[in-house]
Write a protein that holds these residues in place. Structure first.
Motif, mmCIF file in Angstrom:
data_model
loop_
_atom_site.group_PDB
_atom_site.id
_atom_site.type_symbol
_atom_site.label_atom_id
_atom_site.label_comp_id
_atom_site.label_asym_id
_atom_site.label_seq_id
_atom_site.Cartn_x
_atom_site.Cartn_y
_atom_site.Cartn_z
ATOM 1 N N ALA A 1 0.850 -1.194 0.000
ATOM 2 C CA ALA A 1 0.000 0.000 0.000
ATOM 3 C C ALA A 1 0.884 1.242 0.000
ATOM 4 C CB ALA A 1 -0.903 0.007 1.226
ATOM 5 N N GLU B 1 0.216 4.059 1.090
ATOM 6 C CA GLU B 1 0.053 4.789 2.350
ATOM 7 C C GLU B 1 1.112 4.369 3.369
ATOM 8 O OE1 GLU B 1 -3.906 4.702 0.267
ATOM 9 O OE2 GLU B 1 -2.306 3.242 0.706
ATOM 10 N N LEU C 1 -5.332 0.030 6.676
ATOM 11 C CA LEU C 1 -4.825 1.391 6.525
ATOM 12 C C LEU C 1 -5.257 2.217 7.735
ATOM 13 C CD1 LEU C 1 -5.553 2.121 2.755
ATOM 14 C CD2 LEU C 1 -3.417 1.335 3.803
ATOM 15 N N ARG D 1 0.836 12.781 2.900
ATOM 16 C CA ARG D 1 -0.268 12.915 1.947
ATOM 17 C C ARG D 1 0.133 12.518 0.526
ATOM 18 N NH1 ARG D 1 -4.582 16.328 3.571
ATOM 19 N NH2 ARG D 1 -4.748 17.196 1.464
ATOM 20 N N GLU E 1 -0.897 12.567 -4.275
ATOM 21 C CA GLU E 1 -2.334 12.438 -4.490
ATOM 22 C C GLU E 1 -3.132 13.499 -3.739
ATOM 23 O OE1 GLU E 1 -3.361 8.535 -3.304
ATOM 24 O OE2 GLU E 1 -1.991 7.539 -4.705
ATOM 25 N N MET F 1 -5.882 8.417 5.889
ATOM 26 C CA MET F 1 -5.483 7.465 4.863
ATOM 27 C C MET F 1 -6.537 6.393 4.646
ATOM 28 S SD MET F 1 -1.460 6.874 5.715
ATOM 29 C CE MET F 1 -0.224 8.138 5.381
ATOM 30 N N SER F 2 -7.091 5.865 5.730
ATOM 31 C CA SER F 2 -8.021 4.740 5.604
ATOM 32 C C SER F 2 -9.306 5.137 4.904
ATOM 33 C CB SER F 2 -8.343 4.169 6.984
ATOM 34 O OG SER F 2 -8.999 5.142 7.784
ATOM 35 N N ARG F 3 -9.643 6.416 4.931
ATOM 36 C CA ARG F 3 -10.895 6.872 4.311
ATOM 37 C C ARG F 3 -10.666 7.449 2.918
ATOM 38 N NH1 ARG F 3 -13.328 9.739 9.863
ATOM 39 N NH2 ARG F 3 -12.895 7.929 11.196
ATOM 40 N N ARG F 4 -9.431 7.331 2.431
ATOM 41 C CA ARG F 4 -9.080 7.821 1.091
ATOM 42 C C ARG F 4 -9.534 9.268 0.911
ATOM 43 N NH1 ARG F 4 -5.773 3.631 -0.763
ATOM 44 N NH2 ARG F 4 -6.789 1.638 -0.349
ATOM 45 N N SER F 5 -9.382 10.055 1.961
ATOM 46 C CA SER F 5 -9.881 11.423 1.949
ATOM 47 C C SER F 5 -8.728 12.400 1.824
ATOM 48 C CB SER F 5 -10.663 11.713 3.235
ATOM 49 O OG SER F 5 -10.990 13.080 3.327
ATOM 50 N N LYS F 6 -8.942 13.472 1.074
ATOM 51 C CA LYS F 6 -7.946 14.539 0.958
ATOM 52 C C LYS F 6 -8.152 15.610 2.026
ATOM 53 C CE LYS F 6 -7.322 13.918 -4.024
ATOM 54 N NZ LYS F 6 -7.348 14.598 -5.357
#
Length: 713
Positions: free
Chosen positions: A439, A441, A481, A519, A522, A553-558
């Protein structure tokens, strides 16, 4: 004479106030760890001796000898100390209450002595606090109340020192400490004065701040300052340098005389357990042993200098006894006096841990309250634990929901500097599972850890800890993650504009160095996100602290989450207005309207940027000093209120209140058994405000390994 008396001449001024030889509890060259029997006997003897005195007197030592002084200061100190001593010496305390009530002037003030030039404000503030702790809540005189209501600050262009309205720039730190403590008991926050005191202690130390007329002993000053820190919560901008200086003075052998030891001991206990719990406990053990060895056969201790004015030194036999009683009673309350205490929980003292966190989490099975931990949540914890090496040292924690029908439990692991090597892939005996690095991340976490581990680098200097939080609302992913929290070293914003800017710049530099590593390309720090960060940092009120920046990271959020610490309760709304928070202010005001009367006095705010602020808000609620339910009744009131408002199930409230304590975990280690003792604590309750009618309530349960040893099987 200078204040060196507190370090080098602690007993000399009162040599004529002599008693029989002290009772020894030490073998030659070998200190004995105090036992419960020793401590109970010492406290009982001291209380019995103190009860024989009709009232607390202040003594003055001059070249002509020792004489008593018409001063209420000794009675005030006795009341402060005995209020912490579980009802000890109540009869003597009652006489001190009468002494203070009868010595209050018609103006409503007290003076140190009839001919003293010492500020009436400080002496009176301390006396009022002492009486309140004995259920005598007198109102401050109007002049003092007016002084407490003003906290304007302006910067001197010449010296750069802040001058607080109502307190002249030359006001001694002890007077300001007394004013801060009274204000806290009044439910007020004085961030300007707090920032001023913090800056003085940071730059001058206790020895440099122990001034005034009369000048206060540096150890008494530390005791007074830490009483305020304990009452109002986590003012680490003051707590960190105070703890470091007290331990340094102790290790250098400069805390001399039983009463100075008692004052330093109570000050350290006021500040609470630091990260290095073992050093803290060993220091308290040694201090308690010295107190026992210095006690006379009558149960008393030598009089110690508490104040100095010119060639006159002041002390009190009764105050000395009460301060020693307080230190011993509180030591008994928090100390672990079991015969099998460990002393080998030190870096390198034990072989590296093998296995994974699964074994440790499984060993906690009897400690998991069924009302909070469902079989499914426990199974997910164990599945996550298989991914985390046991050598990934850190404090564990659990996030639990408070309503029935919400079985999810998330796991949190706090990594300090000792976990850097493993995250960085440079640990000599352990490594993260290779599949994690499939991964991107986790590869970014490794890159961050390597930069964090660079000696003398910005991240090494300014990042205090690194938290990994694992959402367990679904079966554990392969690989799992985390959400990561980059926790900054304490850089509280000062009232001085130049220091404010300097510390804000430090926050920004730390985030600009660390966040891009976590981060990646991405989720870059766009100019819009940087502007949002700057607004949140610049608006921090005096004394507040940017505790952490969070990358989800685990929520794929910026999105970026900020956790802000020590925002005074009365400034929460004003701060959010200043940063243009787009949330529901009416819901926030309504929430604070029922939370604040419950006595919640430690807040942390969670804000989300995407890149502008989102209308969500996390309001983390707890109590100063991190006191636990057994000694802090406001936990019960807070949780009861959550139940009343339909935010918490009664069974979960009961489970939270029962969680704190100690537990022992035994794991096999070759031919031995590895025994670890963990503290279990209730950390805080978090109220999630989203603008929706229903607020989500969560609780955070903490575990901290306090000691560890190997036993042959």
């Amino acid at each position: 004479m200078t204040l060196s008396f507190a370090l080098g001449h602690a007993l000399r001024p009162f040599a004529s106030v002599a008693r029989r030889k002290p009772v020894s509890v030490q073998s030659p060259g070998e200190p004995i760890r105090p036992t419960a029997e020793m401590l109970d006997g010492a406290i009982g003897a001291a209380v019995a001796a103190l009860e024989q005195f009709p009232v607390a007197e202040m003594l003055a030592s001059t070249g002509a000898g020792v004489h008593s002084v018409d001063s209420p200061a000794a009675a005030t100190l006795v009341l402060l100390a005995l209020a912490e001593s579980e009802g000890a010496a109540n009869a003597h305390g009652a006489s001190c209450v009468r002494r203070l009530l009868s010595s209050r002037a018609s103006t409503g003030f007290w003076r140190f002595s009839p001919d003293s030039e010492r500020s009436e404000a400080g002496e009176s503030a301390r006396a009022l606090v002492a009486l309140r702790q004995w259920n005598m809540p007198l109102d401050p005189p109007p002049a003092l109340a007016a002084l407490l209501s003003r906290d304007a600050a302006q910067t001197s262009s010449e010296s750069g020192a802040a001058a607080i309205e109502g307190v002249p720039p030359e006001a001694d730190v002890a007077t300001t400490a007394d004013l801060l403590l009274l204000a806290a008991h009044e439910g007020r926050s004085l961030p300007g004065r707090a920032a001023l005191v913090s800056e003085k202690v940071r730059t001058q130390g206790l020895l440099g701040c122990a001034r005034g007329e009369p000048a206060v002993s540096p150890f008494l000053l530390g005791y007074l300052l830490t009483r305020w820190v304990r009452h109002v919560g986590d003012h680490w901008q003051l707590a960190v340098p105070l703890r470091a200086e007290l331990i340094s003075l102790w290790e250098k052998g400069e805390v001399r005389g039983a009463v100075n030891v008692a004052l330093a001991m109570s000050a350290l206990m006021n500040l609470g357990r630091p990260t290095d719990v073992n050093l803290f406990e060993r220091t308290l053990d040694s201090m308690a042993s010295l107190l026992l060895s210095g006690q006379s056969e009558e149960g008393l201790w030598p009089v110690a200098p508490l104040y100095e004015a010119g060639d006159v030194v002041y002390g009190s036999l009764e105050a000395s006894a009460a301060l020693c009683i307080e230190a011993l009673v509180r030591y008994v309350r928090i100390a672990r006096i079991a015969a099998e205490r460990t002393d080998n929980f030190l870096p390198g003292a034990l072989p590296p841990r093998s296995g994974t966190w699964k074994e440790t989490l499984a060993a906690f099975d009897n400690d998991y309250p069924p009302a909070l931990f469902s079989p499914e949540s426990r199974a997910r914890l164990l599945a996550l634990g298989e991914w985390l090496p046991a050598a990934l040292e850190g404090d564990g924690g659990f996030e639990v929901r408070l309503l029935e029908g919400t079985p999810r439990v998330d796991f949190i692991l706090g990594i300090k500097h000792d976990g850097q090597a493993l995250l960085a892939g440079r640990h000599p005996h352990s490594e993260l599972p290779a599949p994690l690095f499939a991964a991107p991340e986790w590869r970014r976490i490794r890159d961050f850890a390597r930069a964090w581990a660079e000696p003398g680098g910005l991240l090494d200097r300014e990042v205090d800890a690194f938290w990994l939080e694992f959402d367990l609302d679904a079966p554990v992913a392969s690989p799992p993650l985390p959400i990561v929290f980059l926790c900054t070293r304490d850089q509280p914003v000062a009232v001085n504009e130049a220091l404010h800017q300097q510390k804000s710049d430090t926050y920004r530099a730390t985030l600009h160095a660390g966040l891009p590593l976590l981060r990646g390309d991405e989720a870059p720090l766009t100019p819009e996100l940087q502007r949002g960060m700057d607004v949140c940092i610049e608006a921090l009120p005096p004394g507040a602290h940017l505790y952490a920046a969070c990358v989800m990271m685990s929520r794929r959020s910026k999105n970026l989450r900020f956790t802000l610490k020590n925002v005074p309760p009365e400034r929460v709304v004003a701060y959010l207005e200043a940063v243009a928070w787009p949330g529901d202010f009416q819901q926030l005001r309504d929430t604070l309207a029922w939370v604040l009367p419950l006595g919640v006095n430690r807040f942390m705010l969670n804000l989300d940027l995407a890149p502008q602020l989102l209308p969500t808000l996390g309001l983390e609620c707890s109590f100063q000093g991190r006191a636990q339910p057994a000694e802090e009744p406001r936990w019960q009131r807070l949780l009861d209120e959550l139940v009343t408002r339909g935010l918490c199930a009664p069974s979960r409230r009961d489970a939270l209140l029962a969680w704190p304590g100690r537990t022992q975990v035994n794991l096999p280690a070759g031919s031995a058994t590895r025994e670890s003792v963990f503290d279990k604590r209730l950390a805080h309750v978090k109220l999630g405000l989203t603008g929706a009618p229903v607020i989500e309530a969560k609780a955070y349960l903490a575990t901290h390994r306090t000691s560890e040893l190997l036993r042959p099987r």
